[in-house]
Design a protein around this motif. Structure first.
Motif, PDB file in Angstrom:
ATOM      1  N   UNK A 217      22.972  -3.732  10.469  1.00 30.65           N
ATOM      2  CA  UNK A 217      21.552  -3.973  10.206  1.00 30.65           C
ATOM      3  C   UNK A 217      21.096  -3.069   9.072  1.00 30.65           C
ATOM      4  N   UNK A 218      20.335  -3.646   8.154  1.00 36.31           N
ATOM      5  CA  UNK A 218      19.747  -2.856   7.077  1.00 36.31           C
ATOM      6  C   UNK A 218      18.322  -3.346   6.846  1.00 36.31           C
ATOM      7  N   UNK A 219      17.416  -2.397   6.620  1.00 37.16           N
ATOM      8  CA  UNK A 219      15.996  -2.699   6.534  1.00 37.16           C
ATOM      9  C   UNK A 219      15.494  -2.549   5.106  1.00 37.16           C
ATOM     10  N   UNK A 220      14.625  -3.459   4.706  1.00 38.59           N
ATOM     11  CA  UNK A 220      14.021  -3.429   3.370  1.00 38.59           C
ATOM     12  C   UNK A 220      12.583  -2.944   3.455  1.00 38.59           C
ATOM     13  N   UNK A 221      12.237  -2.033   2.537  1.00 37.20           N
ATOM     14  CA  UNK A 221      10.841  -1.621   2.357  1.00 37.20           C
ATOM     15  C   UNK A 221      10.518  -1.660   0.872  1.00 37.20           C
ATOM     16  N   UNK A 222       9.271  -1.943   0.539  1.00 35.09           N
ATOM     17  CA  UNK A 222       8.841  -1.879  -0.849  1.00 35.09           C
ATOM     18  C   UNK A 222       8.598  -0.421  -1.238  1.00 35.09           C
ATOM     19  N   UNK A 223       8.456  -0.175  -2.525  1.00 33.31           N
ATOM     20  CA  UNK A 223       8.114   1.179  -2.966  1.00 33.31           C
ATOM     21  C   UNK A 223       6.817   1.644  -2.309  1.00 33.31           C
ATOM     22  N   UNK A 224       5.845   0.749  -2.234  1.00 37.29           N
ATOM     23  CA  UNK A 224       4.587   1.110  -1.601  1.00 37.29           C
ATOM     24  C   UNK A 224       4.738   1.454  -0.134  1.00 37.29           C
ATOM     25  N   UNK A 225       5.613   0.733   0.572  1.00 38.19           N
ATOM     26  CA  UNK A 225       5.869   1.041   1.983  1.00 38.19           C
ATOM     27  C   UNK A 225       6.372   2.476   2.139  1.00 38.19           C
ATOM     28  N   UNK A 226       7.325   2.866   1.284  1.00 33.42           N
ATOM     29  CA  UNK A 226       7.854   4.228   1.360  1.00 33.42           C
ATOM     30  C   UNK A 226       6.758   5.254   1.103  1.00 33.42           C
ATOM     31  N   UNK A 227       5.972   5.031   0.086  1.00 33.17           N
ATOM     32  CA  UNK A 227       4.944   6.017  -0.287  1.00 33.17           C
ATOM     33  C   UNK A 227       3.899   6.145   0.807  1.00 33.17           C
ATOM     34  N   UNK A 228       3.451   5.017   1.362  1.00 29.26           N
ATOM     35  CA  UNK A 228       2.452   5.083   2.431  1.00 29.26           C
ATOM     36  C   UNK A 228       3.001   5.774   3.672  1.00 29.26           C
ATOM     37  N   UNK A 229       4.275   5.496   4.021  1.00 32.12           N
ATOM     38  CA  UNK A 229       4.873   6.140   5.196  1.00 32.12           C
ATOM     39  C   UNK A 229       5.025   7.642   4.983  1.00 32.12           C
ATOM     40  N   UNK A 230       5.366   8.049   3.766  1.00 30.44           N
ATOM     41  CA  UNK A 230       5.470   9.478   3.474  1.00 30.44           C
ATOM     42  C   UNK A 230       4.114  10.162   3.614  1.00 30.44           C
ATOM     43  N   UNK A 231       3.087   9.560   3.070  1.00 29.58           N
ATOM     44  CA  UNK A 231       1.755  10.162   3.154  1.00 29.58           C
ATOM     45  C   UNK A 231       1.283  10.224   4.601  1.00 29.58           C
ATOM     46  N   UNK A 232       1.546   9.151   5.375  1.00 29.34           N
ATOM     47  CA  UNK A 232       1.122   9.132   6.772  1.00 29.34           C
ATOM     48  C   UNK A 232       1.813  10.216   7.587  1.00 29.34           C
ATOM     49  N   UNK A 233       3.043  10.555   7.199  1.00 28.99           N
ATOM     50  CA  UNK A 233       3.803  11.580   7.932  1.00 28.99           C
ATOM     51  C   UNK A 233       3.451  12.993   7.501  1.00 28.99           C
ATOM     52  N   UNK A 234       2.699  13.135   6.407  1.00 26.03           N
ATOM     53  CA  UNK A 234       2.294  14.463   5.968  1.00 26.03           C
ATOM     54  C   UNK A 234       3.101  15.009   4.810  1.00 26.03           C
ATOM     55  N   UNK A 235       3.618  14.110   3.945  1.00 24.51           N
ATOM     56  CA  UNK A 235       4.370  14.538   2.776  1.00 24.51           C
ATOM     57  C   UNK A 235       3.610  14.218   1.494  1.00 24.51           C
ATOM     58  N   UNK A 236       3.818  15.044   0.504  1.00 23.25           N
ATOM     59  CA  UNK A 236       3.346  14.773  -0.848  1.00 23.25           C
ATOM     60  C   UNK A 236       4.539  14.347  -1.689  1.00 23.25           C
ATOM     61  N   UNK A 237       4.408  13.245  -2.389  1.00 30.39           N
ATOM     62  CA  UNK A 237       5.468  12.771  -3.274  1.00 30.39           C
ATOM     63  C   UNK A 237       5.343  13.469  -4.615  1.00 30.39           C
ATOM     64  N   UNK A 238       6.345  14.287  -4.941  1.00 31.18           N
ATOM     65  CA  UNK A 238       6.351  15.008  -6.211  1.00 31.18           C
ATOM     66  C   UNK A 238       6.958  14.197  -7.336  1.00 31.18           C
TER      67      UNK A 238
END
Length: 275
Positions: A217-238
């Motif tokens: 099994x492999x899952x696809x996410x868009x770039x936006x999905x990754x960025x939103x999930x990072x922000x929701x978890x408390x990360x800043x994308x550098x």
């Protein structure tokens, strides 16, 4: 790095499907798949990855050249989806204290053998990245080179666990197949240049056996999905790094090839910091 193109596993594949797959089914399928393929994977890619080198992606970008983790001397580092742990061993040579976790016992068995060959001994644990058996705030850095993130259904769970085990200000850097690759077939040749699937279709890629049980099994996410999930978890994308295909690099790795690499990115590396 444990990048593996879909469509290449050997654990009883009968056909390809696109359907929902929950955490328990994905864990069982991918653990069995990586256990079954560990020997072949290392026979094919071991020389490229090395026993104690940190290669971020099939494009050949190394941590020594990129320094995405910054100076790790004297830090506590967690590698998620470490495979046989060449990255973890390289980090040890840079003065880090390192723990590597992976779902596959077969991959970790290769890691134990490589530890013995090199005399470099990162701690190795078998674990699901959605449930890390580690204490809170124990690490300064977490990293993953194609490990775990594409193979679990919940980004929120993985990113939440990484946030939990990092200290404030800790770095989280991970590499995945570039999301735009989802729209093309997994073919390194001319057939892999034609769009066949929607970028916005998040239905996972699933290989199933004769009983219709998932075997990979492999899952696809868009770039936006990754960025939103990072922000929701408390990360800043550098930074978001999209390595270009290097001149003179002729290696074909599954769907990665010079032909495709010269036209569009194959890897996305997210460089983040815990808030």
């Amino acid at each position: 790095m444990t990048a593996q193109p879909s469509g290449t596993t050997s654990a009883g594949v009968a056909r390809v499907a696109h359907r929902a797959v929950g955490s328990a089914e994905a864990e069982a399928a991918n653990r069995a798949s990586w256990d079954a393929d560990a020997d072949d994977y290392h026979a094919e890619h071991g020389d490229f990855l090395g026993d104690a080198d940190f290669v971020w992606c099939p494009e050949g970008l190394t941590e020594q050249a990129a320094r995405l983790l910054e100076d790790v001397d004297g830090t506590d580092v967690l590698e998620i989806g470490c495979g046989s742990a060449p990255c973890a061993r390289w980090l040890l040579t840079r003065g880090a204290r390192v723990v590597g976790v992976d779902l596959s016992e077969g991959m970790l068995t290769h890691g134990v053998a490589a530890n013995a060959r090199t005399g470099l001994h990162p701690a190795l644990l078998r674990a699901n990245a959605e449930r890390l058996p580690l204490a809170d705030s124990g690490f300064d850095v977490a990293c993953s080179a194609f490990g775990a993130v594409p193979f679990v259904p919940s980004l929120d769970a993985v990113f939440g666990e990484v946030h939990r085990v990092l200290r404030p200000g800790g770095r989280w850097v991970f590499a995945v197949t570039h999301p735009m690759r989802w729209i093309f077939p997994d073919d390194p040749g001319p057939a892999g240049l034609t769009v066949t699937q929607s970028y916005f279709d998040r239905t996972p890629y699933v290989e199933v056996d004769d009983a219709d049980s998932a075997s990979y099994v492999e899952y696809h996410r868009t770039l936006g999905d990754y960025i939103r999930a990072l922000r929701a978890a408390g990360f800043t994308l550098d930074d978001l790094i999209e390595p270009e295909w290097p001149d003179g690099h002729t290696r074909v790795w599954g769907q990665w090839s010079p032909l495709r690499g010269k036209l569009f990115p194959g890897t996305a590396i997210f460089r983040c910091r815990r808030d």
